[in-house]
Write an enzyme that holds these catalytic residues in place. Structure first.
Site, PDB file in Angstrom:
ATOM      1  N   HIS A  16       6.893  -5.985   2.994  1.00  0.00           N
ATOM      2  CA  HIS A  16       6.118  -7.204   3.275  1.00  0.00           C
ATOM      3  C   HIS A  16       7.037  -8.341   3.734  1.00  0.00           C
ATOM      4  O   HIS A  16       6.797  -9.506   3.413  1.00  0.00           O
ATOM      5  CB  HIS A  16       5.322  -7.648   2.043  1.00  0.00           C
ATOM      6  CG  HIS A  16       4.281  -6.675   1.606  1.00  0.00           C
ATOM      7  ND1 HIS A  16       2.973  -6.726   2.020  1.00  0.00           N
ATOM      8  CD2 HIS A  16       4.353  -5.589   0.786  1.00  0.00           C
ATOM      9  CE1 HIS A  16       2.281  -5.743   1.471  1.00  0.00           C
ATOM     10  NE2 HIS A  16       3.098  -5.017   0.723  1.00  0.00           N
ATOM     11  N   ASN A  41      -3.980  -6.017  -0.958  1.00  0.00           N
ATOM     12  CA  ASN A  41      -3.858  -5.563   0.431  1.00  0.00           C
ATOM     13  C   ASN A  41      -5.205  -5.663   1.130  1.00  0.00           C
ATOM     14  O   ASN A  41      -6.229  -5.907   0.485  1.00  0.00           O
ATOM     15  CB  ASN A  41      -3.413  -4.093   0.462  1.00  0.00           C
ATOM     16  CG  ASN A  41      -1.902  -3.928   0.298  1.00  0.00           C
ATOM     17  OD1 ASN A  41      -1.140  -4.885   0.433  1.00  0.00           O
ATOM     18  ND2 ASN A  41      -1.483  -2.722   0.018  1.00  0.00           N
ATOM     19  N   TYR A  77       8.054  -6.634  -9.530  1.00  0.00           N
ATOM     20  CA  TYR A  77       7.985  -7.915  -8.825  1.00  0.00           C
ATOM     21  C   TYR A  77       8.950  -8.950  -9.397  1.00  0.00           C
ATOM     22  O   TYR A  77       9.625  -9.661  -8.650  1.00  0.00           O
ATOM     23  CB  TYR A  77       6.536  -8.426  -8.778  1.00  0.00           C
ATOM     24  CG  TYR A  77       5.709  -7.600  -7.809  1.00  0.00           C
ATOM     25  CD1 TYR A  77       5.385  -6.280  -8.112  1.00  0.00           C
ATOM     26  CD2 TYR A  77       5.312  -8.083  -6.580  1.00  0.00           C
ATOM     27  CE1 TYR A  77       4.671  -5.486  -7.221  1.00  0.00           C
ATOM     28  CE2 TYR A  77       4.603  -7.299  -5.687  1.00  0.00           C
ATOM     29  CZ  TYR A  77       4.282  -6.003  -6.003  1.00  0.00           C
ATOM     30  OH  TYR A  77       3.602  -5.224  -5.123  1.00  0.00           O
TER      31      TYR A  77
HETATM   32 FE1  HDE Z   1       4.069  -4.353  -3.561  1.00  0.00          FE
HETATM   33  N1  HDE Z   1       5.944  -5.125  -3.594  1.00  0.00           N
HETATM   34  N2  HDE Z   1       4.706  -2.753  -4.577  1.00  0.00           N
HETATM   35  N3  HDE Z   1       2.223  -3.484  -3.398  1.00  0.00           N
HETATM   36  N4  HDE Z   1       3.399  -5.918  -2.517  1.00  0.00           N
HETATM   37  C1  HDE Z   1       6.330  -6.273  -3.033  1.00  0.00           C
HETATM   38  O1  HDE Z   1       7.691  -7.888  -3.999  1.00  0.00           O
HETATM   39  C2  HDE Z   1       5.877  -2.660  -5.222  1.00  0.00           C
HETATM   40  C3  HDE Z   1       1.845  -2.292  -3.914  1.00  0.00           C
HETATM   41  C4  HDE Z   1       2.121  -6.173  -2.145  1.00  0.00           C
HETATM   42  O2  HDE Z   1       3.487 -11.925   0.207  1.00  0.00           O
HETATM   43  C5  HDE Z   1       7.742  -6.640  -3.385  1.00  0.00           C
HETATM   44  O3  HDE Z   1       8.100 -10.061  -3.504  1.00  0.00           O
HETATM   45  C6  HDE Z   1       5.944  -1.439  -5.994  1.00  0.00           C
HETATM   46  C7  HDE Z   1       0.416  -2.142  -3.891  1.00  0.00           C
HETATM   47  C8  HDE Z   1       2.065  -7.399  -1.398  1.00  0.00           C
HETATM   48  O4  HDE Z   1       5.270 -12.061  -1.030  1.00  0.00           O
HETATM   49  C9  HDE Z   1       8.161  -5.547  -4.352  1.00  0.00           C
HETATM   50  C10 HDE Z   1       4.758  -0.800  -5.751  1.00  0.00           C
HETATM   51  C11 HDE Z   1      -0.053  -3.290  -3.325  1.00  0.00           C
HETATM   52  C12 HDE Z   1       3.375  -7.865  -1.353  1.00  0.00           C
HETATM   53  C13 HDE Z   1       6.937  -4.670  -4.384  1.00  0.00           C
HETATM   54  C14 HDE Z   1       3.991  -1.632  -4.873  1.00  0.00           C
HETATM   55  C15 HDE Z   1       1.083  -4.107  -3.024  1.00  0.00           C
HETATM   56  C16 HDE Z   1       4.185  -6.918  -2.060  1.00  0.00           C
HETATM   57  C17 HDE Z   1       8.664  -6.855  -2.236  1.00  0.00           C
HETATM   58  C18 HDE Z   1       4.299   0.540  -6.271  1.00  0.00           C
HETATM   59  C19 HDE Z   1      -1.491  -3.668  -3.005  1.00  0.00           C
HETATM   60  C20 HDE Z   1       3.873  -9.105  -0.645  1.00  0.00           C
HETATM   61  C21 HDE Z   1       8.916  -8.334  -2.144  1.00  0.00           C
HETATM   62  C22 HDE Z   1       4.332   0.674  -7.675  1.00  0.00           C
HETATM   63  C23 HDE Z   1      -2.350  -3.717  -4.157  1.00  0.00           C
HETATM   64  C24 HDE Z   1       3.770 -10.320  -1.487  1.00  0.00           C
HETATM   65  C25 HDE Z   1       8.206  -8.887  -3.254  1.00  0.00           C
HETATM   66  C26 HDE Z   1       4.207 -11.532  -0.715  1.00  0.00           C
HETATM   67  C27 HDE Z   1       5.563  -7.062  -2.265  1.00  0.00           C
HETATM   68  C28 HDE Z   1       6.896  -3.583  -5.151  1.00  0.00           C
HETATM   69  C29 HDE Z   1       2.723  -1.242  -4.384  1.00  0.00           C
HETATM   70  C30 HDE Z   1       0.943  -5.388  -2.402  1.00  0.00           C
HETATM   71  C31 HDE Z   1       9.437  -4.798  -4.001  1.00  0.00           C
HETATM   72  C32 HDE Z   1       7.107  -0.984  -6.838  1.00  0.00           C
HETATM   73  C33 HDE Z   1      -0.398  -0.961  -4.419  1.00  0.00           C
HETATM   74  C34 HDE Z   1       0.840  -8.034  -0.783  1.00  0.00           C
HETATM   75  O5  HDE Z   1       8.405  -6.066  -5.635  1.00  0.00           O
END
Ligand code: HDE
Length: 688
Positions: free
Chosen positions: A74, A147, A361
């Protein structure tokens, strides 16, 4: 005296000095006024620079440190401020204060994003869009980090690094950027049957939205709401765009990325700056344990959704984005969403993906923002009182006041620091948990194809065609034939026709055998019309944009009527002319242009109008850029308005004898209104 001479040779400083006394004085970070920001300090005009130049050192040093690590996923995103307004009290289901009073407004910050591309990648990549909402409630910050697609690729957080490694650019060659159309991604996906459902969504037009404003948002996981008597209700969160959903088509996406890689951020910026504030309604799917038990799938499985037809959506409030950021870095880049930021009245479920995210996060923000005090940044700080005994660390600027920085303590009053409050404080829902410590996936997560099929069957024919075409496109970019074949094997468990069409598109003969499935596909799940974008077309042209091509001598009355009709429905327009200086209209007035024809291909607009006058038609007839403008608009099924004089050109470019019903002659206020009314259908799909 010498210094003056150097400035005389035109280093630009004179311009600044000439700007007048109202301008604040430039200072160093220490507040010392800067006398010369054009020349570093040196020994003689042509001599070496001296180390003593503290202004040069500070400026260059700060510049060297301007970047922070971009988000690992993202990275490419755009944010805006706004508020959430509660429609009705939800006291029956939750004690969350944000839902306590009808009409209450809570400040919000939202960041939209793509997932795979780097920070500088193009907006219209085929990808899921992040839809992250930070709600600054009176009980603390609540982040719904969702999402625009209601399901996810994987069921266990342990697989996330693998998924993302496979989707991002390949590590040896560092390409392709912001694209899943490559071997690594499809290799992983074809070996991960649980991802099938999500890839159907990714291959659909949902993954190429026309605007952030026209897409849905989903919390994805099941959460809990807890009321005053401690009762838990399961909940899934939905954001419904007031202006309806709309996507571009793939060929358009590819071209938009070249014409305007910032298409989505520009769109959001322009809408908010012009006062057309985007809005979404928050919908809740509320259900209890009883429903969870009888539902065909496990509500803890993030690769599944609950069809709206089975659990209707209760609309409980609206989110309005009404303010752009003052500074992109300070706000959009530094905003730190964390799934674990919840408030009393909201709680987690055992969804294993959510549980893993709750760890990830906070960890990622500390790395990205450099330390534990990112919560002190204005964009991340709660807007309610915040009292902790946590202290120090990099960049601390709100350390706790008073003498006691530990608890318990016997120092009374304010000096003794804050105390816990069992009444107001957050209580986790006391769910019964038990069992062996195992690394095991629940059996109830094993059906990977039934909902994939349900999604596919719920689409219109056109939407299905687009899904098939996307699979063919993406898999055609895969070099390894075994990966292509393995993907088709999986698709045979979704729908035989889908698999056959994709196999044909790839030239795969014979169609590979179906992959073994852990559970047979349930073919009897009813279609869910709510899953189709086309079946839920918004029926409005509000918020959309028309590209009006004009030439010298354009009929001023027709142009005025068209502009009025567009503005009346809340849409906007841009005038495109052979020269950006504009053209003279039939009545001699100057029509100002926002775009020159070669800078404004029709892919940037929802509909187009060709208001060419007699002379210009011959002048522009041979212009290849205009021909492409017209043929793209037609190929992308756009509604096309045309003046009498433009009609022959239109036919000639498209090689048609007769215009179709999506092409509308413009010669009066009535026809202008009829054209804009037709545009509410957004595309003339019959042309497909
Ligand atoms: Fe994320 N995800 N994600 N994700 N995600 C990040 O956090 C992660 C997942 C989502 O505008 C990271 O600040 C893991 C699902 C959004 O700043 C990180 C897993 C969904 C955003 C991270 C998921 C999301 C992130 C990277 C699986 C939808 C952007 C930078 C267990 C429900 C937020 C950050 C923004 C961002 C980890 C799966 C949505 C690395 C480990 C499912 C919208 O922490």
């Amino acid at each position: 005296m010498k210094q003056k001479k150097v400035n005389d040779i035109g280093t630009g400083g004179e311009l600044h000095q000439a700007a007048g006394g109202a301008v604040p004085t430039l200072t160093t970070q220490q507040g010392t006024a800067v006398a010369d920001d054009q020349n570093s300090l040196r020994i003689g005009a042509r001599g070496p620079t001296v180390l003593e130049d503290f202004h040069l050192r500070e400026k260059i040093f700060h510049f060297d440190h301007e970047r922070i690590p971009e988000r690992v996923v993202h990275a490419r995103g755009y944010g805006a401020h706004g508020f959430f307004e509660t429609y009705e009290s939800l006291k029956d289901v939750t004690i969350a204060d944000i839902f306590a009073r009808a009409g209450e407004r809570t400040p919000a910050f939202v960041r939209f994003s793509t997932v795979a591309g780097n920070k500088g990648s193009a907006d219209l990549a085929r990808d899921v869009r992040g839809f992250a909402v930070k709600l600054y409630t009176k009980q603390g910050n609540w982040d719904i980090v969702g999402n625009n697609i209601p399901v996810f690729f994987i069921q266990d957080a342990l697989k996330f690094p693998d998924l993302i490694h496979s989707a991002k650019e390949e590590p040896d060659r560092a390409f392709p950027q912001a694209q899943t159309a490559h071997d690594n991604f499809w290799d992983f996906i074809s070996l991960t049957p649980e991802a099938t459902h999500m890839t159907l969504w990714i291959m659909s037009d949902r993954a190429i939205p026309r605007s952030f404003r026209f897409m849905e948002g989903f919390g994805v996981h099941t959460f809990r709401m807890i009321n005053a008597s401690g009762k838990s209700t399961f909940v899934k969160f939905h954001w419904k765009p007031k202006l309806g959903m709309q996507s571009v088509v793939w060929n358009e996406a590819v071209k938009i990325n070249g014409a305007d890689p910032d298409f989505h951020r520009r769109d959001l910026w322009q809408a908010i700056q012009s006062g057309a504030f985007p809005q979404w309604e928050l919908g809740l799917q509320l259900f209890d344990e009883k429903f969870a038990e009888k539902f065909e799938f496990d509500v803890l499985d993030p690769t599944k959704l609950i069809p709206e037809e089975q659990v209707p959506i209760r609309i409980v409030g609206r989110l309005v984005l009404d303010r752009c950021v003052d500074n992109f870095f300070a706000e959009t880049e530094q905003v730190a969403f964390c799934t674990q930021n919840i408030v009393p009245g909201i709680d987690f479920s055992n969804d294993p993906l959510l549980q893993g995210r709750n760890f990830s996060y906070l960890d990622t923000q500390i790395k990205r923002l450099g330390g534990p005090n990112f919560t002190h940044l204005p964009i991340n700080a709660p807007k309610c009182p915040m009292n902790t005994l946590q202290q120090d660390g990099h960049m601390a600027f709100v350390n706790p006041k008073g003498r006691a920085n530990y608890e318990p303590n016997s120092i009374g009053g304010v000096a003794g620091g804050p105390r816990e409050d069992p009444g107001k404080g957050f209580h986790s829902y006391p769910a019964e948990e038990g069992g062996q410590k195992v690394r095991q996936r629940s059996d109830t997560f094993a059906d990977h194809f039934s909902q994939s099929r349900q999604f596919y069957m719920s689409q219109t024919d056109i939407e299905r065609d687009h899904i098939c075409a996307s699979y063919v496109f993406e898999l055609s970019k895969v070099e390894n034939p075994a990966i292509r074949a393995r993907m088709v094997s999986l698709l045979r468990n979704v729908d035989e026709t889908l698999a056959a069409v994709v196999a044909h598109g790839l030239g795969l003969k014979p169609v590979p055998k179906a992959a073994p499935a852990a559970r047979p596909t349930i073919a009897r799940l009813p279609a869910s019309p709510a899953l189709s974008m086309m079946r839920n077309s918004p029926g409005t042209f509000e918020g959309r944009k028309v590209g009006i091509v004009v030439s010298g001598g354009v009929d001023a009355t027709v142009l005025k009527s068209l502009q009025t009709a567009i503005l009346r429905v809340g849409a906007t327009f841009e005038i495109i002319a052979p020269r950006v200086g504009g053209v003279k209209a039939s009545n001699g007035s100057l029509v100002e242009a926002q775009q020159r024809i070669d800078g404004a291909p029709s892919v940037l607009y929802d509909a187009v109008a060709l208001l060419l006058s007699g002379d210009a038609t011959s002048e522009l007839a041979g212009n290849p850029i205009l021909r492409e403008f017209i043929s793209d608009a037609a190929t992308h099924k756009k509604f096309i308005g045309y003046s009498d004089e433009a009609q022959p050109l239109l036919k000639r470019v498209l090689g048609i004898a007769k215009t179709d019903a999506g092409m509308i002659g413009l010669d009066s206020a009535n026809t202008a209104r009829a054209f804009i009314k037709a545009c509410a259908k957004l595309r003339y799909w019959k042309r497909e």
